[in-house]
Design a protein around this motif. Structure first.
Motif, PDB file in Angstrom:
ATOM      1  N   UNK A  81       0.857  -1.188   0.000  1.00 43.42           N
ATOM      2  CA  UNK A  81       0.000   0.000   0.000  1.00 43.42           C
ATOM      3  C   UNK A  81       0.891   1.236   0.000  1.00 43.42           C
ATOM      4  N   UNK A  82       0.676   2.088  -0.952  1.00 45.10           N
ATOM      5  CA  UNK A  82       1.376   3.367  -1.028  1.00 45.10           C
ATOM      6  C   UNK A  82       0.326   4.458  -1.149  1.00 45.10           C
ATOM      7  N   UNK A  83       0.112   5.189  -0.057  1.00 47.24           N
ATOM      8  CA  UNK A  83      -0.925   6.214  -0.053  1.00 47.24           C
ATOM      9  C   UNK A  83      -2.290   5.581  -0.253  1.00 47.24           C
ATOM     10  N   UNK A  84      -2.961   5.936  -1.351  1.00 44.88           N
ATOM     11  CA  UNK A  84      -4.271   5.353  -1.647  1.00 44.88           C
ATOM     12  C   UNK A  84      -4.181   4.260  -2.722  1.00 44.88           C
ATOM     13  N   UNK A  85      -2.946   3.963  -3.158  1.00 40.11           N
ATOM     14  CA  UNK A  85      -2.749   2.943  -4.187  1.00 40.11           C
ATOM     15  C   UNK A  85      -2.472   1.584  -3.541  1.00 40.11           C
ATOM     16  N   UNK A  86      -3.261   0.608  -3.931  1.00 37.87           N
ATOM     17  CA  UNK A  86      -3.156  -0.734  -3.367  1.00 37.87           C
ATOM     18  C   UNK A  86      -2.622  -1.680  -4.435  1.00 37.87           C
ATOM     19  N   UNK A  87      -1.622  -2.465  -4.075  1.00 35.17           N
ATOM     20  CA  UNK A  87      -1.075  -3.478  -4.965  1.00 35.17           C
ATOM     21  C   UNK A  87      -1.457  -4.859  -4.432  1.00 35.17           C
ATOM     22  N   UNK A  88      -2.009  -5.688  -5.315  1.00 33.04           N
ATOM     23  CA  UNK A  88      -2.410  -7.031  -4.921  1.00 33.04           C
ATOM     24  C   UNK A  88      -1.307  -8.045  -5.239  1.00 33.04           C
ATOM     25  N   UNK A  89      -1.452  -9.243  -4.742  1.00 37.70           N
ATOM     26  CA  UNK A  89      -0.409 -10.260  -4.869  1.00 37.70           C
ATOM     27  C   UNK A  89      -0.156 -10.673  -6.314  1.00 37.70           C
ATOM     28  N   UNK A  90      -1.110 -10.444  -7.198  1.00 36.32           N
ATOM     29  CA  UNK A  90      -0.899 -10.767  -8.616  1.00 36.32           C
ATOM     30  C   UNK A  90      -0.318  -9.591  -9.402  1.00 36.32           C
ATOM     31  N   UNK A  91       0.071  -8.533  -8.695  1.00 36.78           N
ATOM     32  CA  UNK A  91       0.705  -7.378  -9.345  1.00 36.78           C
ATOM     33  C   UNK A  91      -0.247  -6.292  -9.773  1.00 36.78           C
ATOM     34  N   UNK A  92      -1.544  -6.534  -9.782  1.00 39.48           N
ATOM     35  CA  UNK A  92      -2.514  -5.517 -10.184  1.00 39.48           C
ATOM     36  C   UNK A  92      -2.605  -4.427  -9.118  1.00 39.48           C
ATOM     37  N   UNK A  93      -2.907  -3.225  -9.560  1.00 36.02           N
ATOM     38  CA  UNK A  93      -3.035  -2.106  -8.628  1.00 36.02           C
ATOM     39  C   UNK A  93      -4.386  -1.417  -8.801  1.00 36.02           C
TER      40      UNK A  93
END
Length: 565
Positions: A310-322
């Motif tokens: 998690x960077x600020x309001x950007x979420x990265x999932x385990x499959x690389x999608x954000x």
């Protein structure tokens, strides 16, 4: 002074008190709130952990209600918090428990002195008891929000802070990520699907799903009929004659999938590639609120794996999608709290207690209602534990020496860990059939031979009653201890979930053919292989009925006929 002091007047506390009083013991229940019911006593107060206003039970009435007190069936097979609270109040009146409950008695500390437990309330009241039974439940404290979610700069909520749909307050400019694969997450996803917000459902480590009632076409997404057949009542000892529940239910898995999703390819009950794991069927806690999957299948809700960054309001999932989100709702559950116990007991691990009930170092301290079953219900477990505990408290069962209890508790835990392949995130989860057989090994044969003249009646009753508190009572005390009308109400859904009467022999033949043929040709393994190949080869996100072709289509067509015949 009392023989037993029970902490908490929820489902477990009431059961413990009822069985202790039936054994002739003096009992008191200390309850912090002004009414009984525990988490089923709904409150808008966020400091009180309760179910949501819209919550409907995930376990059916028959696998939840007490073995000797029937729930009002007018609400259907599944009940709201109001109906649960009404039932518990009626139970309390029936067994005269209301007269022994001390309301607004918030236990501040419990200390032992001269073989007596001293219980002190937050306002200075003190009582004494020879034995303590802790029934404060598994929902005492909210689990903390972990990294990296705690770095999220948008709004973060624990599901326990959401008391009703009105608390969500989201619109078409919101992107909400629901984290967790449990039944609360399903409830919240269902509520969010009715808003204008974009909804993402993130589950780490995969999840197995099951529905409350069979999939029916023509109903709105997420909807079900509370009067329809309860799928958790379609498991009896008769089924165990034809399949092995502890080995992933061979011959039945494909049927469970199609009943839950209308597709034989809904691997692990969902057919969602990002939620697939390598845990065999029946060796993981089931999410029985699988109706929320309708919103995934119709693409209203976007499924994702766990969150990796998690960077600020950007979420990265385990499959690389954000994704850029405005809100994260954390459905990571709760944990028990024993802050009122002496320091050395505050870290008590219920899974290392003798029979998951008694502290082996001091058996005057017990815990009921902390073992969560992968099927059936928490009250099912609590009543079985209360039955056993009362036999110990009254002296009918003598516990072994301390060293033997410690050894057996550790061995029992190790076996349960092996069963769950050492992949449990919650060590208090148990496989209930094995646990109850471990709790009452002396009852296995006495059921049949107590009166040989009733052997045929007993065997038919045993085989056709769903796994439920009533079945435990039938095994321990015989069918003559149960009202025949009530017994038939249990057997009828199993014999015929949908229509008309079926004879025992017809039902027996039907099960033997359907399960027997499926096991013979290893149908479950074949369909699982087809589903996994499609998920891996095509990179499909979701497998539904439309993906059925060739062999899988024939198998699906056959079982749909069976399900509706």
């Amino acid at each position: 002074m009392y023989d037993i002091a029970i902490i908490g007047a929820g489902w477990s506390g009431l059961y413990a008190a009822k069985y202790a009083r039936s054994a002739g013991l003096s009992v008191v229940i200390f309850e912090a709130r002004s009414d009984l019911g525990g988490v089923w006593n709904f409150s808008n107060d966020r400091d009180k952990i309760t179910v949501m206003k819209e919550t409907i039970s995930s376990s059916s009435r028959h696998v939840t209600e007490a073995s000797d007190f029937e729930m009002d069936g007018t609400a259907g097979n599944f009940f709201s918090h109001k109906e649960a609270l009404s039932y518990l109040n009626s139970y309390s009146i029936k067994f005269k428990l209301n007269e022994i409950i001390r309301y607004n008695f918030s236990v501040n500390s419990i200390r032992k002195n001269d073989d007596l437990w001293h219980i002190t309330s937050s306002d200075g009241q003190e009582e004494k008891a020879r034995n303590i039974c802790v029934c404060t439940g598994v929902h005492s404290e909210k689990s903390p929000i972990p990294e990296p979610i705690n770095y999220f700069t948008g709004k973060t909520q624990h599901s326990g802070d959401i008391k009703s749909a009105s608390d969500l307050a989201v619109g078409n400019n919101d992107t909400v990520v629901v984290c967790g694969g449990g039944e609360t997450a399903s409830d919240i996803v269902d509520l969010l699907s009715k808003t204008d917000a974009k909804v993402i459902w993130s589950i780490r480590g995969g999840q197995h799903f099951f529905r409350k009632t069979p999939f029916r076409t023509g109903l709105p997404a997420g909807a079900y009929d509370k009067n329809d057949a309860a799928l958790d009542e379609q498991a009896t000892l008769l089924h165990r004659l034809f399949t092995n529940f502890l080995k992933s239910k061979p011959g039945m898995r494909y049927g469970c999938n199609i009943a839950s999703s209308n597709s034989v390819l809904s691997y692990q009950g969902h057919g969602v590639s990002v939620w697939v794991n390598d845990i065999p069927w029946f060796r993981q806690f089931f999410n029985k609120n699988g109706h929320a999957l309708d919103h995934v299948w119709n693409k209203r809700v976007d499924p994702k794996p766990g969150i990796s960054d998690v960077q600020g309001s950007t979420i990265t999932f385990e499959n690389g999608e954000t994704v850029s989100a405005t809100m994260i709702i954390c459905c990571f559950g709760y944990k028990p709290s024993f802050r009122f116990l002496p320091d050395e007991l505050q870290t008590t691990k219920p899974y290392l207690l003798y029979k998951r009930i008694f502290n082996p170092n001091d058996v005057s301290l017990s815990f009921i209602g902390f073992s969560r079953p992968i099927i059936t219900s928490l009250p099912f477990m609590a009543e079985a534990q209360a039955m056993y505990a009362a036999e110990v408290w009254s002296g009918k069962i003598t516990l072994p020496e301390k060293s033997e209890m410690i050894r057996e508790a550790q061995n029992s835990h190790n076996k349960m860990q092996e069963y769950f392949l050492h992949k449990q995130t919650n060590l208090d989860i148990v496989e209930p059939i094995t646990y109850v057989e471990h709790l009452f090994p002396q009852a296995k044969m006495s059921f049949f031979w107590r009166r040989p003249s009733l052997f045929v009646t007993r065997i038919m009753q045993l085989l056709t009653v769903p796994f439920s508190p009533l079945l435990i009572r039938a095994i321990l005390h015989g069918h003559e201890s149960i009202d025949p009308k009530r017994l038939n109400s249990y057997r009828r859904p199993v014999f015929n979930p949908h229509r008309g009467k079926q004879s025992f022999l017809f039902y027996l033949a039907r099960l033997s053919i359907n399960i027997g043929i499926a096991r013979l040709i290893r149908l479950d393994d074949a369909l699982d292989s087809v589903a996994l190949r499609k998920l891996n080869k095509r990179g499909a996100t979701v497998l539904t009925k439309e993906e059925e072709t060739g062999f899988s289509a024939l198998a699906a067509m056959w079982f749909r006929k069976v399900l509706n015949s």
